[in-house]
Design a protein around this motif. Structure first.
Motif, PDB file in Angstrom:
ATOM      1  N   VAL A 195       0.835  -1.207   0.000  1.00  0.00           N
ATOM      2  CA  VAL A 195       0.000   0.000   0.000  1.00  0.00           C
ATOM      3  C   VAL A 195       0.872   1.260   0.000  1.00  0.00           C
ATOM      4  N   LEU A 196       2.086   1.138   0.480  1.00  0.00           N
ATOM      5  CA  LEU A 196       2.942   2.303   0.701  1.00  0.00           C
ATOM      6  C   LEU A 196       3.758   2.652  -0.545  1.00  0.00           C
ATOM      7  N   LEU A 201       8.748   2.343  -4.686  1.00  0.00           N
ATOM      8  CA  LEU A 201      10.033   3.006  -4.921  1.00  0.00           C
ATOM      9  C   LEU A 201      11.157   1.970  -4.953  1.00  0.00           C
ATOM     10  N   GLY A 202      11.140   1.059  -3.981  1.00  0.00           N
ATOM     11  CA  GLY A 202      12.161   0.019  -3.935  1.00  0.00           C
ATOM     12  C   GLY A 202      12.109  -0.884  -5.160  1.00  0.00           C
ATOM     13  N   LEU A 203      10.898  -1.221  -5.615  1.00  0.00           N
ATOM     14  CA  LEU A 203      10.778  -2.077  -6.800  1.00  0.00           C
ATOM     15  C   LEU A 203      11.354  -1.395  -8.035  1.00  0.00           C
ATOM     16  N   ILE A 204      11.100  -0.093  -8.169  1.00  0.00           N
ATOM     17  CA  ILE A 204      11.639   0.631  -9.329  1.00  0.00           C
ATOM     18  C   ILE A 204      13.159   0.694  -9.267  1.00  0.00           C
ATOM     19  N   GLY A 224      -0.802   7.943  -8.533  1.00  0.00           N
ATOM     20  CA  GLY A 224      -1.991   8.119  -7.703  1.00  0.00           C
ATOM     21  C   GLY A 224      -1.663   8.791  -6.379  1.00  0.00           C
ATOM     22  N   TRP A 225      -0.597   8.315  -5.732  1.00  0.00           N
ATOM     23  CA  TRP A 225      -0.150   8.946  -4.483  1.00  0.00           C
ATOM     24  C   TRP A 225       0.173  10.424  -4.717  1.00  0.00           C
ATOM     25  N   THR A 226       0.884  10.711  -5.809  1.00  0.00           N
ATOM     26  CA  THR A 226       1.287  12.092  -6.090  1.00  0.00           C
ATOM     27  C   THR A 226       0.073  12.981  -6.331  1.00  0.00           C
TER      28      THR A 226
END
Length: 244
Positions: A195-196, A201-204, A224-226
């Motif tokens: 969800v976070l 970010l880590g996956l990218i 979506g978060w942005t």
């Protein structure tokens, strides 16, 4: 006007020694310590442990740098700096975009220096394309964290902003798989992590180092978060302006 404003903000940030130590020095130190402790323990998710730690600590440094830039708004609101800026030709949109741009700018050293330590000190071997895609992808994926910093700057006062900022980056790092790999988390925590924004970010950051590349689901999630955070910042800016 916007160019001079960006230059002023960048100079203020890079002159802050505590900021440089926290956003650049700490990630590098943590990376070098973790490599000594866990660097020879194989790999995670198809990525060597050293490369995994390098991308994670670079993401951590960039995340903290981007968020900390926005939290300074709390101090500027109290000192009246925001009211002075409203007397200049700088538009509200340019002001908010400028804050976001500065947050992105000062997030970059955290990535560059940790990657340099990974390549030079810890001998992480990647292709030129992998270095570029991982570093650039991490930097672009920082955008929602810049927005989180802006939200903190507009909802907190100077006394509480630092505490909220610390709580946010620790929670995002711990539960989003930056400090603790999602692969070793209990199943429930692993599901919460997705969800976070820090999880994506880590996956990218690690995507180019794996055989399957980027997980493209990360892009709409981070956008979506942005978008949601940007709407909150816009609303809080209007409320703050009406009170002034």
């Amino acid at each position: 006007m916007i160019g001079k404003y960006l230059l002023l903000e960048a100079r203020r940030a890079f002159r802050n020694k505590r900021f440089l130590i926290f956003t650049v020095g700490m990630p590098v130190l943590l990376f070098l310590v973790y490599v000594q402790l866990y660097g020879k323990s194989g790999g995670l998710g198809g990525v060597s442990t050293t490369a995994y730690l390098m991308t994670s600590m670079a993401a951590f440094g960039a995340m903290v740098g981007a968020m900390s830039a926005g939290t300074r708004i709390a101090v500027e609101r109290q000192t009246g700096w925001n009211r002075q800026l409203r007397l200049t030709p700088l538009t509200p949109l340019a002001y908010l975009l400028g804050k976001g741009a500065v947050a992105m700018l000062i997030a970059a050293p955290g990535i560059l220096i940790v990657y340099a330590a990974g390549g030079i000190v810890s001998h992480v071997h990647l292709t030129a394309a992998q270095w570029l895609e991982s570093g650039l992808g991490t930097w672009v994926a920082i955008l929602p964290f810049a927005a989180i910093g802006l939200v903190i700057g507009y909802v907190a006062n100077p006394e509480s902003a630092q505490a909220i900022f610390s709580l946010c980056f620790m929670a995002l790092s711990l539960f989003g798989g930056i400090w603790v790999p999602v692969e070793v988390m209990p199943k429930v925590m692993g599901e919460i992590a997705q969800v976070l924004p820090s999880y994506w970010l880590g996956l990218i950051a690690r995507g180019p180092l794996t055989s399957h590349g980027f997980d493209w689901v990360a892009i709409p999630v981070l956008l979506g978060w942005t978008l949601v955070l940007g709407l909150i910042v816009s609303r809080r800016y209007r409320v703050d302006t009406a009170r002034a």
